[in-house]
Scaffold this motif. Sequence first.
Motif, PDB file in Angstrom:
ATOM      1  N   ILE A  89     -18.192  10.946  57.850  1.00 29.91           N
ATOM      2  CA  ILE A  89     -17.999   9.770  58.699  1.00 29.91           C
ATOM      3  C   ILE A  89     -19.184   8.815  58.654  1.00 29.91           C
ATOM      4  CG2 ILE A  89     -16.321  10.871  60.197  1.00 29.91           C
ATOM      5  CD1 ILE A  89     -18.406  11.317  62.273  1.00 29.91           C
ATOM      6  N   THR A  90     -20.371   9.327  58.385  1.00 29.03           N
ATOM      7  CA  THR A  90     -21.525   8.442  58.244  1.00 29.03           C
ATOM      8  C   THR A  90     -21.411   7.621  56.974  1.00 29.03           C
ATOM      9  OG1 THR A  90     -22.921   9.960  59.494  1.00 29.03           O
ATOM     10  CG2 THR A  90     -24.041   8.361  58.113  1.00 29.03           C
ATOM     11  N   SER A  99     -18.443   0.805  55.317  1.00 28.34           N
ATOM     12  CA  SER A  99     -17.772  -0.216  56.124  1.00 28.34           C
ATOM     13  C   SER A  99     -18.736  -1.327  56.521  1.00 28.34           C
ATOM     14  CB  SER A  99     -17.172   0.435  57.369  1.00 28.34           C
ATOM     15  OG  SER A  99     -16.672  -0.530  58.245  1.00 28.34           O
ATOM     16  N   ARG A 100     -19.940  -0.949  56.926  1.00 30.08           N
ATOM     17  CA  ARG A 100     -20.941  -1.947  57.303  1.00 30.08           C
ATOM     18  C   ARG A 100     -21.378  -2.796  56.115  1.00 30.08           C
ATOM     19  NH1 ARG A 100     -25.482   1.105  60.129  1.00 30.08           N
ATOM     20  NH2 ARG A 100     -23.884   2.646  60.307  1.00 30.08           N
ATOM     21  N   LYS A 101     -21.567  -2.143  54.982  1.00 31.72           N
ATOM     22  CA  LYS A 101     -22.084  -2.826  53.797  1.00 31.72           C
ATOM     23  C   LYS A 101     -21.052  -3.771  53.181  1.00 31.72           C
ATOM     24  CE  LYS A 101     -25.093  -3.187  50.349  1.00 31.72           C
ATOM     25  NZ  LYS A 101     -26.310  -3.926  50.508  1.00 31.72           N
ATOM     26  N   PHE A 102     -19.813  -3.299  53.031  1.00 32.80           N
ATOM     27  CA  PHE A 102     -18.827  -4.084  52.298  1.00 32.80           C
ATOM     28  C   PHE A 102     -17.865  -4.880  53.189  1.00 32.80           C
ATOM     29  CE2 PHE A 102     -19.971  -0.648  49.312  1.00 32.80           C
ATOM     30  CZ  PHE A 102     -20.494  -1.443  48.296  1.00 32.80           C
ATOM     31  N   LEU A 103     -17.614  -4.388  54.389  1.00 30.69           N
ATOM     32  CA  LEU A 103     -16.688  -5.082  55.275  1.00 30.69           C
ATOM     33  C   LEU A 103     -17.392  -5.836  56.400  1.00 30.69           C
ATOM     34  CD1 LEU A 103     -13.952  -2.302  55.625  1.00 30.69           C
ATOM     35  CD2 LEU A 103     -13.976  -4.248  54.049  1.00 30.69           C
ATOM     36  N   GLY A 104     -18.658  -5.524  56.577  1.00 29.17           N
ATOM     37  CA  GLY A 104     -19.442  -6.206  57.602  1.00 29.17           C
ATOM     38  C   GLY A 104     -19.113  -5.777  59.021  1.00 29.17           C
ATOM     39  N   LEU A 105     -18.462  -4.628  59.177  1.00 30.83           N
ATOM     40  CA  LEU A 105     -18.189  -4.160  60.531  1.00 30.83           C
ATOM     41  C   LEU A 105     -18.589  -2.706  60.693  1.00 30.83           C
ATOM     42  CD1 LEU A 105     -14.839  -2.817  60.414  1.00 30.83           C
ATOM     43  CD2 LEU A 105     -14.697  -5.225  59.912  1.00 30.83           C
ATOM     44  N   SER A 106     -19.138  -2.444  61.877  1.00 29.09           N
ATOM     45  CA  SER A 106     -19.577  -1.098  62.206  1.00 29.09           C
ATOM     46  C   SER A 106     -18.549  -0.452  63.110  1.00 29.09           C
ATOM     47  CB  SER A 106     -20.929  -1.150  62.909  1.00 29.09           C
ATOM     48  OG  SER A 106     -21.339   0.139  63.279  1.00 29.09           O
ATOM     49  N   MET A 107     -18.229   0.773  62.818  1.00 22.33           N
ATOM     50  CA  MET A 107     -17.269   1.505  63.641  1.00 22.33           C
ATOM     51  C   MET A 107     -18.037   2.382  64.617  1.00 22.33           C
ATOM     52  SD  MET A 107     -14.386   2.482  60.846  1.00 22.33           S
ATOM     53  CE  MET A 107     -15.227   2.352  59.264  1.00 22.33           C
ATOM     54  N   GLU A 124     -20.369   7.731  67.744  1.00 18.16           N
ATOM     55  CA  GLU A 124     -20.199   8.676  68.854  1.00 18.16           C
ATOM     56  C   GLU A 124     -19.964  10.085  68.332  1.00 18.16           C
ATOM     57  OE1 GLU A 124     -17.038   7.619  71.494  1.00 18.16           O
ATOM     58  OE2 GLU A 124     -18.140   5.923  72.330  1.00 18.16           O
ATOM     59  N   LEU A 125     -19.078  10.191  67.360  1.00 16.99           N
ATOM     60  CA  LEU A 125     -18.777  11.502  66.784  1.00 16.99           C
ATOM     61  C   LEU A 125     -19.992  12.090  66.084  1.00 16.99           C
ATOM     62  CD1 LEU A 125     -15.200  10.925  65.309  1.00 16.99           C
ATOM     63  CD2 LEU A 125     -15.821  12.267  67.327  1.00 16.99           C
ATOM     64  N   THR A 126     -20.704  11.262  65.341  1.00 13.04           N
ATOM     65  CA  THR A 126     -21.888  11.731  64.621  1.00 13.04           C
ATOM     66  C   THR A 126     -22.952  12.243  65.591  1.00 13.04           C
ATOM     67  OG1 THR A 126     -21.472  10.148  62.850  1.00 13.04           O
ATOM     68  CG2 THR A 126     -23.675  11.079  62.959  1.00 13.04           C
ATOM     69  N   THR A 127     -23.189  11.509  66.658  1.00 10.00           N
ATOM     70  CA  THR A 127     -24.192  11.916  67.644  1.00 10.00           C
ATOM     71  C   THR A 127     -23.801  13.227  68.306  1.00 10.00           C
ATOM     72  OG1 THR A 127     -24.720   9.602  68.070  1.00 10.00           O
ATOM     73  CG2 THR A 127     -25.428  11.191  69.722  1.00 10.00           C
ATOM     74  N   SER A 128     -22.543  13.359  68.670  1.00  5.80           N
ATOM     75  CA  SER A 128     -22.080  14.592  69.309  1.00  5.80           C
ATOM     76  C   SER A 128     -22.173  15.779  68.361  1.00  5.80           C
ATOM     77  CB  SER A 128     -20.639  14.423  69.790  1.00  5.80           C
ATOM     78  OG  SER A 128     -20.586  13.407  70.760  1.00  5.80           O
ATOM     79  N   MET A 129     -21.789  15.585  67.120  1.00  2.29           N
ATOM     80  CA  MET A 129     -21.883  16.667  66.134  1.00  2.29           C
ATOM     81  C   MET A 129     -23.344  17.050  65.891  1.00  2.29           C
ATOM     82  SD  MET A 129     -18.822  17.533  65.505  1.00  2.29           S
ATOM     83  CE  MET A 129     -19.060  18.661  64.172  1.00  2.29           C
TER      84      MET A 129
END
Length: 158
Positions: free
Chosen positions: A23-24, A30-38, A43-48
């Motif tokens: 997911i990272t 997504s941030r690099k090519f689409l310009g949007l951060s999910m 949230e999932l990454t931090t919890s994991m």
Amino acid sequence: MKKFFGNFENYIMAFGLTVMTFITVINVISRKFLGLSMSFLEELTTSMFILITLLGAAAAAKRGGHLGLSVLTDLLPKKFQKYVSLVTWAVAAFFSVYLIRYGLVMVKGEIAMGITTPSLGWPEWWFGMFLPVGGIFILLRFTEWTIKAFKQSDKEGK
């Protein structure tokens, strides 16, 4: 089956790390090519990460891999070294019980207030449960390590 439960936290950590990595990477692309951060992926990454950290502490305890004062312990006669492991267990047990107790109080509060995660809208207590579960694993693995240290000490003493 004994081997599976003996390495249970390792399997959870491997799965969690795989999910975190996947997911990272998706979020970075997504941030690099689409310009949007999910943000929900963060949230999932931090919890994991929290779960993996606590289970990693338990896995290290099982192997006796926590940083110890072996310089001082090694100076003691063999018959007294096992008592140092008992002191180590007592400190770890205190810490683990604190994690379990605090985690359960936190989870009860999250349930009572109906707190949800900001992005996903999932119940926050799902992730809050990682704290007492991690504490339980740490306590179990330190107990297992201490018993093993005593048995080994008894064998060497004979």
